[in-house]
Write a protein that holds these residues in place. Structure first.
Motif, mmCIF file in Angstrom:
data_model
loop_
_atom_site.group_PDB
_atom_site.id
_atom_site.type_symbol
_atom_site.label_atom_id
_atom_site.label_comp_id
_atom_site.label_asym_id
_atom_site.label_seq_id
_atom_site.Cartn_x
_atom_site.Cartn_y
_atom_site.Cartn_z
ATOM 1 N N GLU A 1 3.104 16.211 48.510
ATOM 2 C CA GLU A 1 1.773 16.223 49.109
ATOM 3 C C GLU A 1 1.255 14.797 49.230
ATOM 4 O O GLU A 1 0.719 14.396 50.258
ATOM 5 N N ARG B 1 3.374 24.741 43.478
ATOM 6 C CA ARG B 1 2.447 23.686 43.901
ATOM 7 C C ARG B 1 2.561 22.453 43.003
ATOM 8 O O ARG B 1 2.280 21.348 43.443
ATOM 9 N N GLU C 1 5.287 20.604 44.463
ATOM 10 C CA GLU C 1 4.879 20.064 45.764
ATOM 11 C C GLU C 1 4.013 18.815 45.632
ATOM 12 O O GLU C 1 3.895 18.043 46.588
ATOM 13 N N LYS D 1 3.216 20.874 55.357
ATOM 14 C CA LYS D 1 3.161 21.994 54.435
ATOM 15 C C LYS D 1 4.495 22.740 54.375
ATOM 16 O O LYS D 1 4.974 23.114 53.303
ATOM 17 N N ARG E 1 7.188 20.664 52.631
ATOM 18 C CA ARG E 1 6.917 20.648 51.194
ATOM 19 C C ARG E 1 7.427 21.902 50.523
ATOM 20 O O ARG E 1 8.101 21.864 49.510
ATOM 21 N N LYS F 1 -7.095 15.183 43.287
ATOM 22 C CA LYS F 1 -5.953 16.004 42.864
ATOM 23 C C LYS F 1 -5.942 16.277 41.374
ATOM 24 O O LYS F 1 -5.372 17.270 40.938
#
Ligand SMILES: Nc1ncnc2c1ncn2[C@@H]1O[C@H](COP(=O)(O)OP(=O)(O)OP(=O)(O)O)[C@@H](O)[C@H]1O
Ligand SMILES: [Mg+2]
Lengths: 280, 273
Positions: free
Chosen positions: B105, B98, B101, B111, B114, A187
């Motif tokens: 995650e 994102r 999120e 998904k 989120r 990530k």
């Protein structure tokens, strides 16, 4: 689109320099105190570009196939070797970088040898690889290994820098999410390494071409453009333009590889189209 | 159960080297469940350090930190808190949405869930129109708001915030203050909130903890009990009294306490009510 224009512009400049030097340069070369500092500009050493292009259209040997087909086929063969070498080298480089990032000890122990590996002259190494690997691998695979040997280096070094590039706050954030090493890698470290990875891959692509061509020459592998350069250079006195057709092929091969590598970048660096990212 | 217990914690950076820094010295702090505690003090007094100790991002040199009844390390592994750092620290390759999120995650939410939650949080900080932008396209204050949304997204039982509203204009700041109070009240979130603004600390907090520098330590702990936390509260006499009290404590000349040491123990005494 703009990129392609720049490439064409670069080619035009190179051609202009070549022909320009032929116009102003001394045909016997410029010699100063017994040392030749500028090359000969006569037609034997530097044939006109149009002679080279025209030579591409004529048969290789009387009655044979045209040179351009022979060169193109040799380039495709070398492209295959380059691709294999590039993929192996990039993977090895990635794995090394990840291992070095993960364990300080590995970095300390390995990095000096990674750097040292590139100081071994290729012509000395090639027969060694051919000797060890020749019994279990076909000749082209041996050349791929040599290409990989050159290609892994920029990837390993660039990727290591990239993996170490996230700020302390990013690492702390992942720690606060109780993300372990693997998830931090996926990530955080990997995405932030991408701006470092792509220039490294471009270098690796160029290195793989050099490795493949030189590897072909020094192991005497048939079928590739490296071999063609050697064969044609033997005819340099009678047919000077011929060897340049092969060299032109090798140069184009380098451009094609560079282009293919930068295609990799497009899907992975979407945010670059929105914002400038500082690299290196 | 108490949300956070920090007991006799000392933090010395680079111990034994020439650049040794005593960031915190003998700090005791307790945050009750649902309590809103502000840390205030001069720059470099160790506020961020204390917050990072609670978050188990660094380890105390001596002393212990307990979060929700367990060691700080265990609490971190169970993701018992959400944190917003002094710098926004967004991931530049992720869009705003994102980024918010990200913690969801890592918790394995689906998904759709989120996205819904992240959009809701962005609306809360007034950035719903910027969901598709990249952090580099936002102003500093907007980035900070994204970081706040990211911290709130997981709806943690404990919120750790380091000067989250520092880069915001007064109007946005007041609106986010009310939103934050609303969230904390509704979900009974305990909060440790670092700020440089006395009025912000007084308005938000159940308790303001005043720190002083070199070495960082707690010099006062002031209970706040405003009649209400809205515009009327901002104009109540109690509000102004408390502001004065905190300001005096910050100057180190509180009328009621002769020395910082004794005021700290006095404050610790009033803690256990
Ligand atoms: N990683 C570190 N290594 C060494 N010293 C540090 C480190 N982090 C903080 N310090 C030192 O600890 C002291 C307290 O720092 P801290 O960041 O906690 O201050 P702060 O109260 O948050 O200040 P500010 O209000 O300016 O954010 C400072 O003197 C700083 O130099
Ligand atoms: Mg700080």
């Amino acid at each position: 689109m703009k990129r392609a224009l720049y490439v064409l512009l670069g080619l035009a400049v190179a051609a202009a320099l070549w022909e320009g030097y032929k116009v102003v340069g001394n045909p016997e070369g410029t010699v100063l105190f017994g040392v030749r500092i500028l090359p000969r500009a006569d037609d034997l050493s530097m044939p006109h570009l149009w002679t080279v292009l025209e030579r591409l259209g004529r048969p290789e040997l009387t009655g044979g196939r045209p040179v351009w087909i022979v060169v193109a086929q040799a380039c495709l063969f070398t492209l295959g070797i380059t691709a294999a070498g590039f993929v192996i080298g990039a993977l090895v480089g990635l794995l090394l970088a990840v291992a070095m990032e993960r364990f300080r000890v590995v970095e300390r122990g390995l990095l000096p040898y990674v750097i040292l590996s590139q100081t071994v002259p290729l012509v000395a190494l090639a027969p060694l690889v051919a000797g060890w690997g020749g019994t279990i691998m076909p000749p082209w695979a041996v050349v791929s290994v040599i290409a990989a040997y050159l290609a892994f280096f920029p990837v390993a070094v660039g990727m290591l820098r990239g993996l170490q590039s996230p700020s302390a706050s990013g690492v702390e954030l992942m720690r606060s999410y109780a993300a372990g090493w693997w998830r931090t890698l996926v990530k955080l470290r990997f995405p932030s390494a991408l701006p470092y990875l792509f220039p490294a891959l471009r270098l690796a692509g160029a290195a793989a071409v050099v490795g493949a061509v030189v590897g072909e020459i020094s192991t005497g592998t048939r079928g590739g453009v490296g071999r063609l350069i050697i064969e044609y250079s033997r005819e340099a006195t009678s047919d000077p333009a011929k060897v340049y057709t092969a060299m032109l092929g090798a140069a184009l091969l380098g451009l094609v590889v560079a282009g293919l590598v930068s295609l990799l970048e497009l899907p992975l660096m979407r945010h670059r189209r929105h914002v400038e990212v500082a690299t290196l | 159960m108490t949300a956070v217990v920090v007991s006799s914690v000392t933090k010395i950076f680079n111990q034994g080297r020439t650049d040794e820094v005593a960031a915190l010295s003998d700090v005791d702090l307790e945050v009750r469940d649902g309590e809103f505690v502000s840390l205030i003090g001069p720059s470099g007094c160790g506020k961020s350090t204390l917050l990072r100790l609670i978050a188990d991002l660094i380890e105390p040199s001596t002393g212990t930190v307990t979060v929700a009844g367990q060691g700080a390390a265990k609490a971190r592994k169970e993701q018992a808190y959400g944190i917003a750092f002094q710098q926004a620290g967004l991931f530049e390759w992720r869009t705003v949405l994102r980024n918010v999120e990200l913690p969801l995650e890592l918790r394995g939410l689906s998904k759709r869930e989120r996205k819904a939650r992240a959009e809701q949080m962005l609306a809360l900080v007034g950035l719903e129109d910027f969901a598709g932008h990249y952090p580099a396209q936002l102003s500093g204050g907007m980035q900070q708001r994204v970081a706040i949304a990211r911290a709130l997204a997981v709806q943690p039982p404990l919120l750790l915030m380091d000067e989250p509203f520092g880069a915001l204009d007064e109007m946005t700041r007041e609106r986010l203050q009310s939103e934050l109070l609303g969230i904390c009240a509704k979900t009974n979130t305990s909060t440790v909130f670092v700020t440089h603004s006395i009025s912000e600390a007084v308005f938000l907090s159940d308790r303001v903890v005043v720190m002083s520098a070199r070495p960082g330590r707690i010099t006062a702990s002031i209970e706040i009990d405003l009649p209400s936390r809205d515009d009327a509260g901002r104009q109540s006499p109690a509000y102004f009294d408390k502001i004065t009290e905190v300001r005096q404590a910050l100057r180190g000349t509180p009328a009621s306490a002769p020395s910082p040491r004794s005021s700290e123990s006095a404050a610790a005494g009033t803690d256990a009510r």
